[in-house]
Design a protein around this motif. Structure first.
Motif, PDB file in Angstrom:
ATOM      1  N   ALA A   1       0.804  -1.227   0.000  1.00  0.00           N
ATOM      2  CA  ALA A   1       0.000   0.000   0.000  1.00  0.00           C
ATOM      3  C   ALA A   1       0.836   1.276   0.000  1.00  0.00           C
ATOM      4  CB  ALA A   1      -0.944  -0.006   1.198  1.00  0.00           C
ATOM      5  N   THR A   2       1.962   1.282   0.699  1.00  0.00           N
ATOM      6  CA  THR A   2       2.745   2.530   0.755  1.00  0.00           C
ATOM      7  C   THR A   2       3.224   2.924  -0.636  1.00  0.00           C
ATOM      8  OG1 THR A   2       3.464   2.078   3.015  1.00  0.00           O
ATOM      9  CG2 THR A   2       4.750   3.673   1.782  1.00  0.00           C
ATOM     10  N   ALA A   3       3.775   1.954  -1.367  1.00  0.00           N
ATOM     11  CA  ALA A   3       4.247   2.241  -2.729  1.00  0.00           C
ATOM     12  C   ALA A   3       3.070   2.574  -3.642  1.00  0.00           C
ATOM     13  CB  ALA A   3       5.026   1.047  -3.272  1.00  0.00           C
ATOM     14  N   ALA A   4       2.013   1.785  -3.558  1.00  0.00           N
ATOM     15  CA  ALA A   4       0.874   1.987  -4.458  1.00  0.00           C
ATOM     16  C   ALA A   4       0.224   3.345  -4.212  1.00  0.00           C
ATOM     17  CB  ALA A   4      -0.140   0.863  -4.282  1.00  0.00           C
ATOM     18  N   GLN A   5       0.066   3.709  -2.936  1.00  0.00           N
ATOM     19  CA  GLN A   5      -0.605   4.978  -2.640  1.00  0.00           C
ATOM     20  C   GLN A   5       0.303   6.170  -2.927  1.00  0.00           C
ATOM     21  OE1 GLN A   5      -2.323   4.433   1.268  1.00  0.00           O
ATOM     22  NE2 GLN A   5      -3.941   3.140   0.431  1.00  0.00           N
ATOM     23  N   ALA A   6       1.604   6.001  -2.733  1.00  0.00           N
ATOM     24  CA  ALA A   6       2.528   7.105  -3.035  1.00  0.00           C
ATOM     25  C   ALA A   6       2.471   7.435  -4.525  1.00  0.00           C
ATOM     26  CB  ALA A   6       3.949   6.738  -2.625  1.00  0.00           C
ATOM     27  N   LEU A   7       2.320   6.415  -5.355  1.00  0.00           N
ATOM     28  CA  LEU A   7       2.387   6.640  -6.800  1.00  0.00           C
ATOM     29  C   LEU A   7       1.026   6.767  -7.471  1.00  0.00           C
ATOM     30  CD1 LEU A   7       5.441   4.379  -7.279  1.00  0.00           C
ATOM     31  CD2 LEU A   7       5.313   6.684  -8.201  1.00  0.00           C
ATOM     32  N   LEU A   8      -0.009   6.194  -6.864  1.00  0.00           N
ATOM     33  CA  LEU A   8      -1.319   6.177  -7.535  1.00  0.00           C
ATOM     34  C   LEU A   8      -2.383   6.967  -6.784  1.00  0.00           C
ATOM     35  CD1 LEU A   8      -1.298   2.365  -8.417  1.00  0.00           C
ATOM     36  CD2 LEU A   8      -0.829   4.251  -9.983  1.00  0.00           C
ATOM     37  N   GLY A   9      -2.043   7.491  -5.614  1.00  0.00           N
ATOM     38  CA  GLY A   9      -3.006   8.276  -4.845  1.00  0.00           C
ATOM     39  C   GLY A   9      -3.490   7.523  -3.624  1.00  0.00           C
ATOM     40  N   SER A  10      -3.866   8.300  -2.593  1.00  0.00           N
ATOM     41  CA  SER A  10      -4.147   7.696  -1.295  1.00  0.00           C
ATOM     42  C   SER A  10      -5.445   6.897  -1.277  1.00  0.00           C
ATOM     43  CB  SER A  10      -4.181   8.774  -0.216  1.00  0.00           C
ATOM     44  OG  SER A  10      -5.131   9.747  -0.583  1.00  0.00           O
ATOM     45  N   SER A  11      -6.264   7.022  -2.317  1.00  0.00           N
ATOM     46  CA  SER A  11      -7.509   6.237  -2.304  1.00  0.00           C
ATOM     47  C   SER A  11      -7.301   4.858  -2.936  1.00  0.00           C
ATOM     48  CB  SER A  11      -8.629   6.988  -3.017  1.00  0.00           C
ATOM     49  OG  SER A  11      -8.262   7.221  -4.351  1.00  0.00           O
ATOM     50  N   PHE A  12      -6.104   4.601  -3.433  1.00  0.00           N
ATOM     51  CA  PHE A  12      -5.854   3.298  -4.067  1.00  0.00           C
ATOM     52  C   PHE A  12      -5.898   2.179  -3.033  1.00  0.00           C
ATOM     53  CE2 PHE A  12      -3.468  -0.219  -5.761  1.00  0.00           C
ATOM     54  CZ  PHE A  12      -3.938  -0.304  -7.054  1.00  0.00           C
ATOM     55  N   ARG A  13      -6.587   1.083  -3.362  1.00  0.00           N
ATOM     56  CA  ARG A  13      -6.674  -0.060  -2.458  1.00  0.00           C
ATOM     57  C   ARG A  13      -6.078  -1.293  -3.130  1.00  0.00           C
ATOM     58  NH1 ARG A  13      -6.818   3.258   0.361  1.00  0.00           N
ATOM     59  NH2 ARG A  13      -8.396   4.092   1.753  1.00  0.00           N
ATOM     60  N   VAL A  14      -4.949  -1.738  -2.605  1.00  0.00           N
ATOM     61  CA  VAL A  14      -4.274  -2.900  -3.180  1.00  0.00           C
ATOM     62  C   VAL A  14      -5.216  -4.111  -3.179  1.00  0.00           C
ATOM     63  CG1 VAL A  14      -2.382  -4.546  -2.849  1.00  0.00           C
ATOM     64  CG2 VAL A  14      -1.962  -2.105  -2.568  1.00  0.00           C
ATOM     65  N   SER A  15      -5.971  -4.273  -2.096  1.00  0.00           N
ATOM     66  CA  SER A  15      -6.833  -5.455  -1.983  1.00  0.00           C
ATOM     67  C   SER A  15      -7.862  -5.508  -3.120  1.00  0.00           C
ATOM     68  CB  SER A  15      -7.550  -5.448  -0.637  1.00  0.00           C
ATOM     69  OG  SER A  15      -8.228  -4.223  -0.466  1.00  0.00           O
ATOM     70  N   ARG A  16      -8.253  -4.365  -3.635  1.00  0.00           N
ATOM     71  CA  ARG A  16      -9.272  -4.341  -4.692  1.00  0.00           C
ATOM     72  C   ARG A  16      -8.692  -4.350  -6.099  1.00  0.00           C
ATOM     73  NH1 ARG A  16     -12.447   0.499  -4.080  1.00  0.00           N
ATOM     74  NH2 ARG A  16     -12.067   0.755  -1.859  1.00  0.00           N
ATOM     75  N   GLN A  17      -7.478  -3.800  -6.237  1.00  0.00           N
ATOM     76  CA  GLN A  17      -6.958  -3.606  -7.601  1.00  0.00           C
ATOM     77  C   GLN A  17      -5.591  -4.247  -7.813  1.00  0.00           C
ATOM     78  OE1 GLN A  17      -8.100   0.645  -7.022  1.00  0.00           O
ATOM     79  NE2 GLN A  17      -8.024   0.644  -9.248  1.00  0.00           N
ATOM     80  N   ARG A  18      -5.360  -5.324  -7.146  1.00  0.00           N
ATOM     81  CA  ARG A  18      -4.063  -5.989  -7.283  1.00  0.00           C
ATOM     82  C   ARG A  18      -4.052  -6.929  -8.485  1.00  0.00           C
ATOM     83  NH1 ARG A  18      -3.391 -10.438  -2.674  1.00  0.00           N
ATOM     84  NH2 ARG A  18      -1.746 -11.127  -4.120  1.00  0.00           N
ATOM     85  N   GLY A  19      -2.849  -7.181  -8.992  1.00  0.00           N
ATOM     86  CA  GLY A  19      -2.685  -8.231 -10.000  1.00  0.00           C
ATOM     87  C   GLY A  19      -3.230  -7.914 -11.370  1.00  0.00           C
ATOM     88  N   GLU A  20      -3.596  -6.653 -11.593  1.00  0.00           N
ATOM     89  CA  GLU A  20      -4.081  -6.292 -12.934  1.00  0.00           C
ATOM     90  C   GLU A  20      -3.373  -5.016 -13.388  1.00  0.00           C
ATOM     91  OE1 GLU A  20      -8.076  -3.796 -12.099  1.00  0.00           O
ATOM     92  OE2 GLU A  20      -8.129  -5.839 -11.296  1.00  0.00           O
TER      93      GLU A  20
END
Ligand code: URA
Ligand code: SF4
Length: 216
Positions: A146-165
């Motif tokens: 989440a730290t990497a994903a939110q830093a680059l894609l915005g704080s509303s990004f949820r790895v659990s919902r949008q992973r692996g695609e």
């Protein structure tokens, strides 16, 4: 403080025009743009060739990385290596880095316990990652946790919902988020750990397939 109200990070002043990775690494070694340099041993800069087709981004170095001065060489790194190998990705051909380049920890006796970087620290360190992205220009960008994903894609990004695609992002031709290898190590029991590990390998297999395919 919202990102748009924050002053630009002092790290930006250390970045030369048209830098090479070696110059970035040397400049980052002297970075004091946030408080984390004070207690950590050294800056842990990214590692890998500028020509790497894939870039993997974690959160921040851990205890082992802080001592070694290299990213993902501790327990999380071993988990990452195993999953990469199983998915068919050669770590030697990847550029591996972190959103925050200094180890943040709390002392408990002799132990140094990892602490999550706060928004200020992520913001302060961001120019280094931005510069790495500009130099390496990976075809596939993989955000670990989440730290990497939110830093680059915005704080509303949820790895659990949008992973692996593959995600819609202009950071790289292909951008994918998955879990952090440490989260597998923290799984409560063997069954949960096996399941989490399989999910991680499955996400990395999507990346491996893309890397094998034609460049786009
Ligand atoms: N966890 C990370 O996010 N990065 C490392 O380099 C090690 C552990
Ligand atoms: Fe600089 Fe990043 Fe280290 Fe903070 S964590 S001092 S911004 S390199």
């Amino acid at each position: 403080m919202p990102a748009r109200h924050r002053p630009p990070s002092a790290a930006r002043d250390l970045i030369p025009d048209q830098p090479e990775l070696g110059e970035l690494r040397s400049a980052a070694a002297g970075c004091t743009a946030c408080d984390l340099y004070r207690d950590a041993t050294q800056t842990v800069f990214g590692e890998g060739a500028a020509s790497s087709e894939v870039m993997l981004v974690g959160e921040q170095p851990g205890d082992g990385e802080d001592r070694a001065g290299r990213p993902f060489v501790g327990p999380a790194g071993r988990m990452l290596d195993q999953a990469l190998a199983e998915a068919g990705i050669d770590r030697e051909l990847a550029y591996v880095t972190n959103v925050v380049k200094h180890f943040k920890f709390e002392r408990r006796g002799k132990m140094r316990i990892h602490k999550k970087p706060n928004a200020e620290q992520v913001h302060a360190c961001f120019p280094w990652l931005e510069a790495e992205l500009q130099v390496v220009q990976p075809r596939v960008l993989v955000l670990l946790g989440a730290t990497a994903a939110q830093a680059l894609l915005g704080s509303s990004f949820r790895v659990s919902r949008q992973r692996g695609e593959f995600l819609d992002s202009d950071l790289a031709p292909r951008v994918l988020a998955t879990v952090h290898p440490s989260s597998i190590l923290r799984a409560p029991d063997e069954e949960a750990r096996t399941l989490a590990y399989k999910g991680f390998v499955a996400d990395l297999a999507v990346v491996a397939e893309e890397l094998r395919g034609p460049a786009s």
